[in-house]
Design a protein around this motif. Sequence first.
Motif, PDB file in Angstrom:
ATOM      1  N   GLN A  10       0.810  -1.193   0.000  1.00  0.00           N
ATOM      2  CA  GLN A  10       0.000   0.000   0.000  1.00  0.00           C
ATOM      3  C   GLN A  10       0.854   1.257   0.000  1.00  0.00           C
ATOM      4  OE1 GLN A  10      -2.299  -0.939   3.439  1.00  0.00           O
ATOM      5  NE2 GLN A  10      -3.801  -2.111   2.286  1.00  0.00           N
ATOM      6  N   LEU A  11       2.071   1.144   0.543  1.00  0.00           N
ATOM      7  CA  LEU A  11       2.988   2.274   0.506  1.00  0.00           C
ATOM      8  C   LEU A  11       3.407   2.584  -0.928  1.00  0.00           C
ATOM      9  CD1 LEU A  11       5.396   1.468   3.483  1.00  0.00           C
ATOM     10  CD2 LEU A  11       3.921   3.471   3.299  1.00  0.00           C
ATOM     11  N   GLY A  12       3.589   1.571  -1.722  1.00  0.00           N
ATOM     12  CA  GLY A  12       4.053   1.851  -3.069  1.00  0.00           C
ATOM     13  C   GLY A  12       4.238   0.617  -3.896  1.00  0.00           C
ATOM     14  N   ALA A 228      -0.245  10.542   5.424  1.00  0.00           N
ATOM     15  CA  ALA A 228       0.295   9.538   6.339  1.00  0.00           C
ATOM     16  C   ALA A 228       1.207  10.176   7.377  1.00  0.00           C
ATOM     17  CB  ALA A 228       1.062   8.476   5.562  1.00  0.00           C
ATOM     18  N   ALA A 229       1.243   9.562   8.566  1.00  0.00           N
ATOM     19  CA  ALA A 229       2.153  10.037   9.608  1.00  0.00           C
ATOM     20  C   ALA A 229       3.595   9.885   9.141  1.00  0.00           C
ATOM     21  CB  ALA A 229       1.916   9.245  10.893  1.00  0.00           C
ATOM     22  N   SER A 271      12.531  11.472   6.895  1.00  0.00           N
ATOM     23  CA  SER A 271      11.910  12.649   7.485  1.00  0.00           C
ATOM     24  C   SER A 271      11.479  13.643   6.414  1.00  0.00           C
ATOM     25  CB  SER A 271      12.884  13.336   8.448  1.00  0.00           C
ATOM     26  OG  SER A 271      12.389  14.584   8.871  1.00  0.00           O
ATOM     27  N   ALA A 272      10.238  14.102   6.499  1.00  0.00           N
ATOM     28  CA  ALA A 272       9.736  15.087   5.529  1.00  0.00           C
ATOM     29  C   ALA A 272      10.542  16.374   5.591  1.00  0.00           C
ATOM     30  CB  ALA A 272       8.262  15.374   5.795  1.00  0.00           C
TER      31      ALA A 272
END
Length: 351
Positions: A10-12, A228-229, A271-272
């Motif tokens: 589901q992530l990718g 998403a968190a 980290s974003a």
Amino acid sequence: MEFTRRRGLQLGLSASLAALGLGLTACSTGTAGSGSSAASTTATDSFPVTIKHVYGETVIEKEPQRVATVSWVNDDVAIALGVVPVGMPKNDWGGNAQGSTPWKDAALEKAGASIGTDKAPVLYSEVDGVNFTEIAKTTPDLILAAYSGLSAEDYEKLSKIAPVIAFPETAYGTSWQESTTMIGAALGRSQAAKDLISSTEQTIKEQAAKYPQLVDKTFIFGTLDPSAAESISIFTSGDNRPKFLSSLGMKLAPVVVEAEKDVQGFYLPWSAEKANELDSQIFVSWVADEKTKDTIVKDPLLGQVPAVKKGAFVTDSDNTLTLSISASSPLSLPWTLDKFLPLLGAAADKV
């Protein structure tokens, strides 16, 4: 582990069958074959054979007649080698209404074992993990799990049903070539497996040659998800997605090569706040829908990914296409190429 991998999908999770010569004809034993270079009606190797894997060795005394599979890939490979499983998992994620895929449907139809017919494999759900009960009902004499995340406990339970071929080293880290080699040996079709690998790699090479702009382009295959968190996940070199792009002549970005040195598993969180450090010429991501792409581009953090800023951003909201790459096989990859290469080529043109 099963839950983790499904989350990864589901992530990718993110050419044609004829090009491989995969004409198949069903047999009452569950085997099928056309006599082509990619499939044979009967085993050509001598038995017994011994297959090594992460949990030891499995000895197969004679040619299997009733083969069941778990996870993804294993059923595709068996079918491509001329063996229609007596039982295989539904594609609950990325599958069609009958729990299958376009490439599998095409091969089973050629085998005279289309889903819904008397000769079709029994389908069982793996939403809650390995379906021991339904697998046992198919009375297999071999269970294929060369590409899987079987725990030691899963392996022991399955081994009470029939001999099991587990993954060789890393859960969900088996390349399609290695899966094909292991399964080919287990089925007594080693030469057919070699031929299948060769023909599939040749198809990839020929199709990739139509997009010379991809050669040596650096890439990152991950997931950018503003909702998403854990909004950024990056797939490591051991995952099938980067392996696929590498097979096209592309290069995994140095930032990922460096970051994965201290990571075990098929993906790493990012980290974003450090999105701008994900330097590559092309970035590929699964998205829930195409509207999400605009959200990512406009996001104050995710939008700082260099390839996103430059427009070399490939998004995939087709779960079936995502499945065909993440759980890549000799059946899925030819189907994938026609659909995915144009997207990559368009992104490379913007570099």
